[in-house]
Design a protein around this motif. Structure first.
Motif, short mmCIF file in Angstrom:
data_model
loop_
_atom_site.label_atom_id
_atom_site.label_comp_id
_atom_site.label_asym_id
_atom_site.label_seq_id
_atom_site.Cartn_x
_atom_site.Cartn_y
_atom_site.Cartn_z
N GLU A 22 1.08 -38.69 38.83
CA GLU A 22 0.66 -37.33 39.16
C GLU A 22 0.64 -36.44 37.92
OE1 GLU A 22 2.14 -33.46 41.74
OE2 GLU A 22 3.49 -35.14 41.43
N CYS A 23 1.68 -36.53 37.14
CA CYS A 23 1.78 -35.71 35.92
C CYS A 23 0.64 -36.04 34.97
CB CYS A 23 3.13 -35.96 35.25
SG CYS A 23 3.37 -35.07 33.71
N TYR A 24 0.40 -37.31 34.75
CA TYR A 24 -0.67 -37.73 33.85
C TYR A 24 -2.04 -37.31 34.38
CZ TYR A 24 -3.97 -40.69 31.39
OH TYR A 24 -5.06 -41.13 30.68
N TYR A 25 -2.30 -37.56 35.65
CA TYR A 25 -3.61 -37.28 36.24
C TYR A 25 -3.92 -35.78 36.23
CZ TYR A 25 -7.49 -37.22 39.48
OH TYR A 25 -8.72 -37.01 40.05
N VAL A 26 -2.96 -34.97 36.67
CA VAL A 26 -3.17 -33.52 36.72
C VAL A 26 -3.36 -32.97 35.31
CG1 VAL A 26 -2.07 -31.31 37.30
CG2 VAL A 26 -2.01 -33.20 38.93
N SER A 27 -2.55 -33.42 34.36
CA SER A 27 -2.69 -32.97 32.97
C SER A 27 -4.04 -33.34 32.40
CB SER A 27 -1.59 -33.56 32.10
OG SER A 27 -0.34 -33.05 32.47
N GLU A 28 -4.49 -34.55 32.65
CA GLU A 28 -5.78 -35.02 32.14
C GLU A 28 -6.93 -34.18 32.71
OE1 GLU A 28 -8.42 -37.19 29.93
OE2 GLU A 28 -6.24 -37.34 29.84
N GLN A 29 -6.88 -33.90 33.99
CA GLN A 29 -7.94 -33.13 34.63
C GLN A 29 -7.99 -31.70 34.07
OE1 GLN A 29 -10.32 -34.30 36.80
NE2 GLN A 29 -9.40 -36.23 36.18
N PHE A 30 -6.84 -31.08 33.92
CA PHE A 30 -6.82 -29.72 33.41
C PHE A 30 -7.13 -29.66 31.92
CE2 PHE A 30 -4.66 -28.53 37.38
CZ PHE A 30 -5.38 -27.39 37.68
N ASP A 31 -6.78 -30.69 31.16
CA ASP A 31 -7.15 -30.72 29.75
C ASP A 31 -8.66 -30.78 29.59
OD1 ASP A 31 -4.54 -30.60 28.86
OD2 ASP A 31 -4.37 -32.75 28.48
N SER A 32 -9.30 -31.64 30.36
CA SER A 32 -10.76 -31.75 30.28
C SER A 32 -11.44 -30.46 30.73
CB SER A 32 -11.25 -32.90 31.17
OG SER A 32 -10.73 -34.11 30.71
N PHE A 33 -10.96 -29.89 31.82
CA PHE A 33 -11.54 -28.64 32.31
C PHE A 33 -11.29 -27.51 31.32
CE2 PHE A 33 -11.31 -24.88 35.25
CZ PHE A 33 -12.68 -24.81 35.47
N GLY A 34 -10.12 -27.50 30.71
CA GLY A 34 -9.81 -26.48 29.70
C GLY A 34 -10.74 -26.55 28.51
#
Length: 125
Positions: A22-34
Motif C-alpha cells: 500500500e505504501c509503495y503503490y500510493v507513493s508511486e501514484q502520487f509521485d507520478s501525478f505530482g
C-alpha cells in the motif's frame, strides 16, 4: 499450539506485506501525478497552458483515483477532485494566477498525502 502460532505469524506477515505494498503503490501514484501537476504548473506559470493540458492531467487523475479508492479515504480523493476541476476551469478561462494557487495546493497534497497512509509509528498509534 504450534498451528495457532503459525497462523498468527502468517497473518502478521500478510498484514505487513499489504502495508508495504500500500505504501509503495500510493507513493508511486502520487509521485507520478505530482510530476504531471508540476509540468502543468510550469506551463501555467508561463501562461502557455491551455484547457487541453489541464484536461489531460484531470483525465490522468480520474484513471488513478479508480484504483486509489481502495487505499485512501473518499474525502481525500474528492478534495483532489474539487481542486482539479476548479483548476481546469480556471485555466480554460485563462485565470492563471488563481490556477497557480490551486496547482500549488494540489502539488502539496501529492507530497503529504502518501505519508499520511504510510506504515509509520505515528500512523499506527
Amino acid at each position: 499450539m504450534v498451528k495457532s502460532i503459525a497462523a498468527i505469524l502468517t497473518a502478521i506477515a500478510l498484514l505487513i506485506g499489504a502495508a508495504i505494498f500500500e505504501c509503495y503503490y500510493v507513493s508511486e501514484q502520487f509521485d507520478s501525478f505530482g510530476k504531471e501537476l508540476h509540468t502543468l504548473y510550469l506551463k501555467t506559470e508561463n501562461e502557455t497552458a491551455n484547457i487541453e493540458d489541464a484536461k489531460a492531467v484531470q483525465t490522468s487523475w480520474e484513471e488513478r483515483k479508480e484504483h486509489l479508492h481502495v487505499w485512501i479515504p473518499h474525502n481525500d480523493v474528492s478534495r483532489i477532485d474539487d481542486y482539479m476541476s476548479e483548476t481546469v476551469r480556471l485555466i480554460g478561462e485563462k485565470e492563471y494566477s488563481y490556477a497557480l494557487a490551486n496547482l500549488e495546493i494540489l502539488i502539496h497534497l501529492c507530497s503529504c498525502l502518501p505519508e499520511t497512509y504510510s506504515p509509520a509509528l505515528e500512523n499506527i498509534f
